[in-house]
Design a protein around this motif. Structure first.
Motif, PDB file in Angstrom:
ATOM      1  N   ARG A  45       0.950  -1.145  -0.086  1.00 38.67           N
ATOM      2  CA  ARG A  45      -0.029  -0.067   0.114  1.00 38.67           C
ATOM      3  C   ARG A  45       1.016   1.151  -0.025  1.00 38.67           C
ATOM      4  O   ARG A  45       0.554   2.292  -0.777  1.00 38.67           O
ATOM      5  N   LYS A  46       1.923   1.354   0.851  1.00 37.46           N
ATOM      6  CA  LYS A  46       2.876   2.501   0.963  1.00 37.46           C
ATOM      7  C   LYS A  46       3.561   2.524  -0.408  1.00 37.46           C
ATOM      8  O   LYS A  46       3.841   3.816  -0.995  1.00 37.46           O
ATOM      9  N   ILE A  47       4.024   1.476  -1.125  1.00 37.54           N
ATOM     10  CA  ILE A  47       4.682   1.673  -2.448  1.00 37.54           C
ATOM     11  C   ILE A  47       3.645   2.329  -3.477  1.00 37.54           C
ATOM     12  O   ILE A  47       3.907   3.068  -4.068  1.00 37.54           O
ATOM     13  N   GLU A  48       2.473   1.575  -3.426  1.00 39.98           N
ATOM     14  CA  GLU A  48       1.386   1.987  -4.475  1.00 39.98           C
ATOM     15  C   GLU A  48       0.913   3.546  -4.247  1.00 39.98           C
ATOM     16  O   GLU A  48       0.722   4.061  -5.372  1.00 39.98           O
ATOM     17  N   THR A  49       1.093   3.981  -3.150  1.00 38.34           N
ATOM     18  CA  THR A  49       0.517   5.257  -2.819  1.00 38.34           C
ATOM     19  C   THR A  49       1.770   6.297  -2.741  1.00 38.34           C
ATOM     20  O   THR A  49       1.793   7.543  -2.857  1.00 38.34           O
ATOM     21  N   GLY A  50       2.886   5.758  -3.126  1.00 42.57           N
ATOM     22  CA  GLY A  50       3.963   6.832  -3.167  1.00 42.57           C
ATOM     23  C   GLY A  50       4.620   7.144  -1.718  1.00 42.57           C
ATOM     24  O   GLY A  50       5.377   7.895  -1.662  1.00 42.57           O
ATOM     25  N   ARG A  51       4.133   6.482  -0.678  1.00 44.78           N
ATOM     26  CA  ARG A  51       4.602   7.048   0.728  1.00 44.78           C
ATOM     27  C   ARG A  51       5.920   6.128   1.064  1.00 44.78           C
ATOM     28  O   ARG A  51       6.458   6.645   1.862  1.00 44.78           O
ATOM     29  N   ALA A  52       6.277   5.072   0.142  1.00 45.70           N
ATOM     30  CA  ALA A  52       7.670   4.554   0.166  1.00 45.70           C
ATOM     31  C   ALA A  52       8.217   4.365  -1.054  1.00 45.70           C
ATOM     32  O   ALA A  52       8.192   3.656  -1.871  1.00 45.70           O
ATOM     33  N   PRO A  53       8.702   5.671  -1.747  1.00 39.75           N
ATOM     34  CA  PRO A  53       9.112   5.943  -2.974  1.00 39.75           C
ATOM     35  C   PRO A  53      10.425   5.437  -3.321  1.00 39.75           C
ATOM     36  O   PRO A  53      10.951   5.394  -4.352  1.00 39.75           O
ATOM     37  N   THR A  54      11.101   4.944  -2.151  1.00 34.39           N
ATOM     38  CA  THR A  54      12.453   4.010  -2.597  1.00 34.39           C
ATOM     39  C   THR A  54      12.490   2.690  -1.887  1.00 34.39           C
ATOM     40  O   THR A  54      13.052   2.342  -0.845  1.00 34.39           O
ATOM     41  N   PRO A  55      11.673   1.864  -2.393  1.00 29.89           N
ATOM     42  CA  PRO A  55      11.534   0.613  -1.765  1.00 29.89           C
ATOM     43  C   PRO A  55      12.932  -0.350  -1.914  1.00 29.89           C
ATOM     44  O   PRO A  55      13.697   0.071  -2.978  1.00 29.89           O
ATOM     45  N   ALA A  56      13.022  -1.341  -1.072  1.00 40.55           N
ATOM     46  CA  ALA A  56      14.277  -2.315  -1.314  1.00 40.55           C
ATOM     47  C   ALA A  56      14.331  -3.101  -2.769  1.00 40.55           C
ATOM     48  O   ALA A  56      13.331  -3.235  -3.238  1.00 40.55           O
ATOM     49  N   PHE A  57      15.472  -3.045  -3.248  1.00 44.98           N
ATOM     50  CA  PHE A  57      15.401  -3.799  -4.483  1.00 44.98           C
ATOM     51  C   PHE A  57      14.653  -5.238  -4.481  1.00 44.98           C
ATOM     52  O   PHE A  57      14.089  -5.389  -5.489  1.00 44.98           O
ATOM     53  N   PHE A  58      15.055  -5.842  -3.286  1.00 48.76           N
ATOM     54  CA  PHE A  58      14.393  -7.257  -3.370  1.00 48.76           C
ATOM     55  C   PHE A  58      12.713  -7.179  -3.305  1.00 48.76           C
ATOM     56  O   PHE A  58      12.137  -8.345  -3.722  1.00 48.76           O
ATOM     57  N   THR A  59      12.246  -6.171  -2.638  1.00 51.80           N
ATOM     58  CA  THR A  59      10.974  -5.991  -2.633  1.00 51.80           C
ATOM     59  C   THR A  59      10.414  -5.919  -4.027  1.00 51.80           C
ATOM     60  O   THR A  59       9.293  -6.314  -4.409  1.00 51.80           O
ATOM     61  N   VAL A  60      11.300  -4.906  -4.692  1.00 50.69           N
ATOM     62  CA  VAL A  60      10.621  -4.577  -6.029  1.00 50.69           C
ATOM     63  C   VAL A  60      10.733  -5.852  -7.038  1.00 50.69           C
ATOM     64  O   VAL A  60       9.943  -6.064  -7.646  1.00 50.69           O
ATOM     65  N   ALA A  61      11.824  -6.623  -6.797  1.00 49.17           N
ATOM     66  CA  ALA A  61      12.080  -7.750  -7.608  1.00 49.17           C
ATOM     67  C   ALA A  61      11.036  -8.711  -7.379  1.00 49.17           C
ATOM     68  O   ALA A  61      10.749  -9.411  -8.373  1.00 49.17           O
ATOM     69  N   ALA A  62      10.614  -8.892  -6.111  1.00 50.73           N
ATOM     70  CA  ALA A  62       9.622  -9.800  -5.704  1.00 50.73           C
ATOM     71  C   ALA A  62       8.290  -9.452  -6.422  1.00 50.73           C
ATOM     72  O   ALA A  62       7.585 -10.164  -6.924  1.00 50.73           O
ATOM     73  N   LEU A  63       7.972  -8.109  -6.476  1.00 48.23           N
ATOM     74  CA  LEU A  63       6.725  -7.417  -6.940  1.00 48.23           C
ATOM     75  C   LEU A  63       6.747  -7.690  -8.420  1.00 48.23           C
ATOM     76  O   LEU A  63       5.707  -8.297  -8.976  1.00 48.23           O
ATOM     77  N   THR A  64       7.682  -7.410  -9.157  1.00 45.19           N
ATOM     78  CA  THR A  64       7.567  -7.367 -10.592  1.00 45.19           C
ATOM     79  C   THR A  64       7.451  -9.050 -10.891  1.00 45.19           C
ATOM     80  O   THR A  64       7.020  -9.256 -12.014  1.00 45.19           O
ATOM     81  N   SER A  65       8.025  -9.796 -10.157  1.00 42.84           N
ATOM     82  CA  SER A  65       8.006 -11.294 -10.578  1.00 42.84           C
ATOM     83  C   SER A  65       6.641 -11.826 -10.226  1.00 42.84           C
ATOM     84  O   SER A  65       5.896 -12.576 -11.507  1.00 42.84           O
ATOM     85  N   VAL A  66       6.045 -11.534  -9.260  1.00 43.75           N
ATOM     86  CA  VAL A  66       4.430 -11.709  -9.081  1.00 43.75           C
ATOM     87  C   VAL A  66       3.412 -11.025 -10.098  1.00 43.75           C
ATOM     88  O   VAL A  66       2.638 -11.781 -10.636  1.00 43.75           O
ATOM     89  N   LEU A  67       3.929  -9.928 -10.486  1.00 42.02           N
ATOM     90  CA  LEU A  67       2.946  -9.047 -11.494  1.00 42.02           C
ATOM     91  C   LEU A  67       3.374  -9.350 -12.951  1.00 42.02           C
ATOM     92  O   LEU A  67       2.634  -8.912 -13.979  1.00 42.02           O
ATOM     93  N   GLY A  68       4.367 -10.135 -13.077  1.00 43.26           N
ATOM     94  CA  GLY A  68       4.738 -10.413 -14.539  1.00 43.26           C
ATOM     95  C   GLY A  68       5.361  -9.341 -15.282  1.00 43.26           C
ATOM     96  O   GLY A  68       5.425  -9.304 -16.729  1.00 43.26           O
ATOM     97  N   LEU A  69       6.139  -8.537 -14.598  1.00 42.27           N
ATOM     98  CA  LEU A  69       6.849  -7.432 -15.143  1.00 42.27           C
ATOM     99  C   LEU A  69       8.463  -7.532 -15.195  1.00 42.27           C
ATOM    100  O   LEU A  69       8.925  -8.533 -14.530  1.00 42.27           O
TER     101      LEU A  69
END
Length: 92
Positions: A45-69
């Motif tokens: 929720r924080k990432i999607e709303t911009g309240r966490a604009p610099t998430p950890a790389f592994f968080t982003v990598a996990a999300l892109t994997s799940v979302l097919g990006l």
């Protein structure tokens, strides 16, 4: 620990990331995507709303994997054209 303020570019990049993730999530719930990525729904929720604009790389990598990006597509979407560096060519 004192956190240095984010630049306007970092905030804008975080907003672009949040928009991209929301669009890729589509009709799926935040809870579903967060669970598949191994993060909390509140973190997503924080990432999607911009309240966490610099998430950890592994968080982003996990999300892109799940979302097919791909990380390349994410980079292209979230980085302004004038700040992009050409990707280094790998071994041929």
């Amino acid at each position: 620990m004192v956190r240095t303020p984010l630049t306007s570019e970092e905030r804008e990049r975080g907003e672009r990331l949040g928009l991209l993730l929301r669009q890729a999530r589509g009709e799926r719930t935040m809870v579903e995507i967060a669970a598949e990525a191994g993060i909390s729904a509140e973190t997503l929720r924080k990432i999607e709303t911009g309240r966490a604009p610099t998430p950890a790389f592994f968080t982003v990598a996990a999300l892109t994997s799940v979302l097919g990006l791909s990380l390349d597509d994410l980079h292209a979407t979230c980085t302004p054209c004038d700040q992009r560096e050409p990707m280094a060519a790998g071994p041929v």
